[in-house]
Structures are given as C-alpha cells and as structure tokens.
Design a protein around this motif. Structure first.
Motif, PDB file in Angstrom:
ATOM      1  N   GLU A   1       4.465  13.855 -29.358  1.00  0.00           N
ATOM      2  CA  GLU A   1       3.156  14.510 -29.410  1.00  0.00           C
ATOM      3  C   GLU A   1       2.352  14.248 -28.135  1.00  0.00           C
ATOM      4  OE1 GLU A   1       2.063  14.981 -34.011  1.00  0.00           O
ATOM      5  OE2 GLU A   1       2.026  12.876 -33.383  1.00  0.00           O
ATOM      6  N   GLU A   2       3.007  14.480 -27.001  1.00  0.00           N
ATOM      7  CA  GLU A   2       2.355  14.293 -25.707  1.00  0.00           C
ATOM      8  C   GLU A   2       2.435  15.562 -24.859  1.00  0.00           C
ATOM      9  OE1 GLU A   2       3.543  10.646 -23.752  1.00  0.00           O
ATOM     10  OE2 GLU A   2       3.614   9.573 -25.661  1.00  0.00           O
ATOM     11  N   GLY A   3       2.446  16.714 -25.527  1.00  0.00           N
ATOM     12  CA  GLY A   3       2.404  17.986 -24.814  1.00  0.00           C
ATOM     13  C   GLY A   3       3.732  18.689 -24.664  1.00  0.00           C
ATOM     14  N   GLY A   4       4.823  18.059 -25.103  1.00  0.00           N
ATOM     15  CA  GLY A   4       6.129  18.671 -24.944  1.00  0.00           C
ATOM     16  C   GLY A   4       6.291  19.974 -25.703  1.00  0.00           C
ATOM     17  N   GLU A   5       5.846  19.999 -26.943  1.00  0.00           N
ATOM     18  CA  GLU A   5       5.976  21.220 -27.746  1.00  0.00           C
ATOM     19  C   GLU A   5       5.236  22.376 -27.092  1.00  0.00           C
ATOM     20  OE1 GLU A   5       5.303  22.856 -32.315  1.00  0.00           O
ATOM     21  OE2 GLU A   5       4.734  20.798 -31.800  1.00  0.00           O
ATOM     22  N   GLU A   6       4.027  22.114 -26.624  1.00  0.00           N
ATOM     23  CA  GLU A   6       3.229  23.162 -25.969  1.00  0.00           C
ATOM     24  C   GLU A   6       3.911  23.639 -24.691  1.00  0.00           C
ATOM     25  OE1 GLU A   6       0.840  20.864 -28.746  1.00  0.00           O
ATOM     26  OE2 GLU A   6       2.136  20.265 -27.071  1.00  0.00           O
ATOM     27  N   ALA A   7       4.503  22.707 -23.947  1.00  0.00           N
ATOM     28  CA  ALA A   7       5.167  23.072 -22.692  1.00  0.00           C
ATOM     29  C   ALA A   7       6.394  23.940 -22.923  1.00  0.00           C
ATOM     30  CB  ALA A   7       5.565  21.810 -21.933  1.00  0.00           C
ATOM     31  N   LEU A   8       6.999  23.829 -24.102  1.00  0.00           N
ATOM     32  CA  LEU A   8       8.209  24.594 -24.399  1.00  0.00           C
ATOM     33  C   LEU A   8       7.921  25.967 -25.003  1.00  0.00           C
ATOM     34  CD1 LEU A   8      10.338  21.685 -25.912  1.00  0.00           C
ATOM     35  CD2 LEU A   8      10.714  22.807 -23.707  1.00  0.00           C
ATOM     36  N   GLN A   9       6.673  26.240 -25.309  1.00  0.00           N
ATOM     37  CA  GLN A   9       6.345  27.505 -25.960  1.00  0.00           C
ATOM     38  C   GLN A   9       6.721  28.713 -25.112  1.00  0.00           C
ATOM     39  OE1 GLN A   9       2.195  27.177 -27.024  1.00  0.00           O
ATOM     40  NE2 GLN A   9       2.630  25.969 -28.873  1.00  0.00           N
ATOM     41  N   GLY A  10       6.667  28.553 -23.796  1.00  0.00           N
ATOM     42  CA  GLY A  10       6.994  29.665 -22.902  1.00  0.00           C
ATOM     43  C   GLY A  10       8.440  30.107 -22.972  1.00  0.00           C
ATOM     44  N   LEU A  11       9.297  29.287 -23.579  1.00  0.00           N
ATOM     45  CA  LEU A  11      10.702  29.652 -23.697  1.00  0.00           C
ATOM     46  C   LEU A  11      10.928  30.698 -24.782  1.00  0.00           C
ATOM     47  CD1 LEU A  11      12.331  26.103 -23.439  1.00  0.00           C
ATOM     48  CD2 LEU A  11      12.289  27.879 -21.673  1.00  0.00           C
ATOM     49  N   GLY A  12       9.946  30.855 -25.663  1.00  0.00           N
ATOM     50  CA  GLY A  12      10.064  31.861 -26.712  1.00  0.00           C
ATOM     51  C   GLY A  12      11.046  31.517 -27.807  1.00  0.00           C
ATOM     52  N   LEU A  13      11.296  30.210 -28.024  1.00  0.00           N
ATOM     53  CA  LEU A  13      12.252  29.779 -29.037  1.00  0.00           C
ATOM     54  C   LEU A  13      11.546  29.011 -30.144  1.00  0.00           C
ATOM     55  CD1 LEU A  13      15.099  28.432 -26.715  1.00  0.00           C
ATOM     56  CD2 LEU A  13      14.976  30.680 -27.829  1.00  0.00           C
ATOM     57  N   PRO A  14      11.942  29.226 -31.394  1.00  0.00           N
ATOM     58  CA  PRO A  14      11.383  28.410 -32.491  1.00  0.00           C
ATOM     59  C   PRO A  14      11.661  26.936 -32.229  1.00  0.00           C
ATOM     60  CG  PRO A  14      12.672  30.246 -33.352  1.00  0.00           C
ATOM     61  CD  PRO A  14      12.921  30.209 -31.884  1.00  0.00           C
ATOM     62  N   TYR A  15      10.654  26.108 -32.504  1.00  0.00           N
ATOM     63  CA  TYR A  15      10.751  24.674 -32.219  1.00  0.00           C
ATOM     64  C   TYR A  15      10.423  23.899 -33.478  1.00  0.00           C
ATOM     65  CZ  TYR A  15       9.379  20.101 -30.291  1.00  0.00           C
ATOM     66  OH  TYR A  15       9.247  18.760 -30.017  1.00  0.00           O
ATOM     67  N   ARG A  16      11.224  22.853 -33.727  1.00  0.00           N
ATOM     68  CA  ARG A  16      10.934  21.992 -34.879  1.00  0.00           C
ATOM     69  C   ARG A  16      11.257  20.554 -34.528  1.00  0.00           C
ATOM     70  NH1 ARG A  16      14.038  21.669 -40.666  1.00  0.00           N
ATOM     71  NH2 ARG A  16      12.885  19.894 -41.484  1.00  0.00           N
ATOM     72  N   ALA A  17      10.429  19.637 -35.003  1.00  0.00           N
ATOM     73  CA  ALA A  17      10.680  18.199 -34.881  1.00  0.00           C
ATOM     74  C   ALA A  17      10.888  17.631 -36.274  1.00  0.00           C
ATOM     75  CB  ALA A  17       9.505  17.509 -34.204  1.00  0.00           C
ATOM     76  N   LEU A  18      11.961  16.866 -36.455  1.00  0.00           N
ATOM     77  CA  LEU A  18      12.191  16.226 -37.747  1.00  0.00           C
ATOM     78  C   LEU A  18      11.133  15.167 -38.015  1.00  0.00           C
ATOM     79  CD1 LEU A  18      16.093  15.802 -37.702  1.00  0.00           C
ATOM     80  CD2 LEU A  18      14.739  17.484 -38.984  1.00  0.00           C
ATOM     81  N   LEU A  19      10.751  14.428 -36.966  1.00  0.00           N
ATOM     82  CA  LEU A  19       9.726  13.390 -37.076  1.00  0.00           C
ATOM     83  C   LEU A  19       8.804  13.469 -35.868  1.00  0.00           C
ATOM     84  CD1 LEU A  19      12.090  10.494 -38.184  1.00  0.00           C
ATOM     85  CD2 LEU A  19      10.285  11.511 -39.614  1.00  0.00           C
ATOM     86  N   ARG A  20       7.580  12.956 -36.057  1.00  0.00           N
ATOM     87  CA  ARG A  20       6.599  12.973 -34.986  1.00  0.00           C
ATOM     88  C   ARG A  20       5.985  11.586 -34.808  1.00  0.00           C
ATOM     89  NH1 ARG A  20       4.918  18.046 -33.317  1.00  0.00           N
ATOM     90  NH2 ARG A  20       5.974  19.767 -34.411  1.00  0.00           N
ATOM     91  N   ARG A  21       5.321  11.426 -33.697  1.00  0.00           N
ATOM     92  CA  ARG A  21       4.656  10.150 -33.380  1.00  0.00           C
ATOM     93  C   ARG A  21       3.821   9.647 -34.551  1.00  0.00           C
ATOM     94  NH1 ARG A  21       1.431   8.885 -27.957  1.00  0.00           N
ATOM     95  NH2 ARG A  21      -0.003   7.273 -28.655  1.00  0.00           N
ATOM     96  N   ARG A  22       3.112  10.559 -35.176  1.00  0.00           N
ATOM     97  CA  ARG A  22       2.202  10.170 -36.267  1.00  0.00           C
ATOM     98  C   ARG A  22       2.952   9.513 -37.427  1.00  0.00           C
ATOM     99  NH1 ARG A  22       1.287  16.511 -37.764  1.00  0.00           N
ATOM    100  NH2 ARG A  22       1.376  16.585 -35.505  1.00  0.00           N
ATOM    101  N   ASP A  23       4.226   9.906 -37.619  1.00  0.00           N
ATOM    102  CA  ASP A  23       5.006   9.315 -38.718  1.00  0.00           C
ATOM    103  C   ASP A  23       5.225   7.823 -38.495  1.00  0.00           C
ATOM    104  OD1 ASP A  23       5.484  11.757 -40.212  1.00  0.00           O
ATOM    105  OD2 ASP A  23       6.810  12.338 -38.569  1.00  0.00           O
ATOM    106  N   PHE A  24       5.443   7.428 -37.241  1.00  0.00           N
ATOM    107  CA  PHE A  24       5.647   6.016 -36.930  1.00  0.00           C
ATOM    108  C   PHE A  24       4.339   5.239 -37.040  1.00  0.00           C
ATOM    109  CE2 PHE A  24       9.173   8.209 -35.095  1.00  0.00           C
ATOM    110  CZ  PHE A  24      10.244   7.346 -35.272  1.00  0.00           C
ATOM    111  N   PHE A  25       3.253   5.839 -36.553  1.00  0.00           N
ATOM    112  CA  PHE A  25       1.960   5.169 -36.619  1.00  0.00           C
ATOM    113  C   PHE A  25       1.447   5.098 -38.043  1.00  0.00           C
ATOM    114  CE2 PHE A  25       0.750   6.123 -31.935  1.00  0.00           C
ATOM    115  CZ  PHE A  25       1.713   5.214 -31.537  1.00  0.00           C
ATOM    116  N   ALA A  26       1.753   6.116 -38.850  1.00  0.00           N
ATOM    117  CA  ALA A  26       1.344   6.084 -40.259  1.00  0.00           C
ATOM    118  C   ALA A  26       2.071   4.952 -40.976  1.00  0.00           C
ATOM    119  CB  ALA A  26       1.660   7.422 -40.923  1.00  0.00           C
ATOM    120  N   ALA A  27       3.346   4.777 -40.630  1.00  0.00           N
ATOM    121  CA  ALA A  27       4.116   3.686 -41.228  1.00  0.00           C
ATOM    122  C   ALA A  27       3.568   2.335 -40.787  1.00  0.00           C
ATOM    123  CB  ALA A  27       5.577   3.805 -40.846  1.00  0.00           C
TER     124      ALA A  27
END
Length: 209
Positions: A173-199
């Motif tokens: 969650e440091e801008g990577g997803e936004e940077a990849l939007q220009g590729l025009g491909l569906p993007y999914r993350a199984l886990l995110r930074r927040r999941d580790f911090f929530a734990a």
C-alpha cells in the motif's frame, strides 16, 4: 469453463488466515530495512520464507488457483502463471502443482531479470508450454512501487504472451497499485499492509496469558 477448483468462501478465508499466520511467523519483520525498490521502510516481508514452506505452498497454490478459476468463471481464460524471478517463482510452481491436482492445468513460467547468456538468449522460461498469444496471469510476491510487476508485464508481452490480470501475495500500500493502473489489467492483492498491522494491533490488545 472449469470451476472444480473454486473454493467455497469459508475455505478460501481459512486458507487466507493460515497463510497470514505463516507470513507473520516466518516472513514479517519490524525494523529499518532497505527494500528492493530502493525505499527504506520500518518493516519487511520476506515472502519466500513462507512460500518455500510446505504448508505455505499449499495455501498460496490453492488461493492463486482459486483466483484463476474466478477469472475463468467470468469468461477470461488463463493458461499460464508466472512473473519476474525470484519472487514469483514459488508462487507459479505452487499454482501449477495445485492446478494439476485439480485437473485444471495452469503452466508456470519464469521471467529472467537478464536474458539467458547462451542458447535462446530469451528472458522467458517455459515458453514451450505456452503458444504465442497465450493468456497468462502475472504473479508477484510483494508490490511496493509496482516497477518489477510492470517489467514482468512488458517482458511477457515481448515474449508473445498476453497478460490478462495481475495477482500479488502482499501489497504494501505504497502506491504500487495506482502505478499499475495504466497497464489496463485487473489487479488483486491476497493480503495488504493493513492486514499485518491489524494483526499487530489485535496481538498487542490481547491479555497476556
């Protein structure tokens, strides 16, 4: 369209929670560190420690194949999965093995950081199983800036494959997803930074046994 490897929601969540538990125990470290992107961070997730664990491979293989089956159920064929070495390699092999076990084959491929120094001098390994134009899923272990994922997409296209989606194990969650939007491909993350911090927060608020 094959759907036999689609996971029921409770089983999908169980795989995800087991995977998160392994990642926290084997891969997640707090402390100042230099990332592959060149950035500095106060935490690090070395996913390979979990992906090379026998149970970690089982969980991630099931989840990656489940994502592919969701894409297939939506009408998007996928015949291969892989990404930039070394981070994507265990993800790709776990997915391929799980797909064979369910008779819904997805072939693994590896994208080198530098072209092979002899023979074909190619960037991509596994092309014999993937005819030109094959639709493939781009895999990544951790996305920070998205630069390595973008490189994987570009090199897969350069090898006459057709990337149709991107799946990462962890998004910082440091801008990577936004940077990849220009590729025009569906993007999914199984886990995110927040999941580790929530734990982290849950653990710190729990009473001491």
């Amino acid at each position: 369209m094959q759907s036999s490897a689609l996971l029921p929601a409770p089983l999908r969540e169980a795989h995800l929670q087991h995977l998160l538990s392994l990642l926290r125990r084997l891969s997640y470290r707090q402390g100042e560190t230099l990332l592959a992107s060149g950035r500095r961070s106060n935490f690090y997730i070395d996913c390979k420690q979990t992906l090379l664990h026998a149970k970690g491979a089982v969980h991630v293989g099931a989840l990656c194949l489940d994502h592919i089956q969701q894409l297939r159920a939506g009408g998007q064929e996928v015949v291969g999965a892989g990404g930039l070495t070394l981070g994507a390699d265990p993800l790709a092999m776990a997915t391929a093995l799980c797909s064979a076990a369910h008779a819904v084959p997805v072939h693994a491929f590896i994208i080198r950081k530098e072209p092979k120094g002899h023979g074909t001098r190619a960037y991509l390994e596994g092309s014999a199983n993937l005819p030109a134009g094959s639709p493939v899923l781009i895999l990544e272990d951790v996305v920070t800036t998205g630069a390595s994922t973008r490189k994987a997409v570009e090199r897969a296209r350069g090898a006459d494959l057709t990337p149709v989606a991107i799946l990462t194990l962890v998004d910082r969650e440091e801008g990577g997803e936004e940077a990849l939007q220009g590729l025009g491909l569906p993007y999914r993350a199984l886990l995110r930074r927040r999941d580790f911090f929530a734990a982290d927060a849950s653990s710190s608020s729990s009473p001491t046994p």
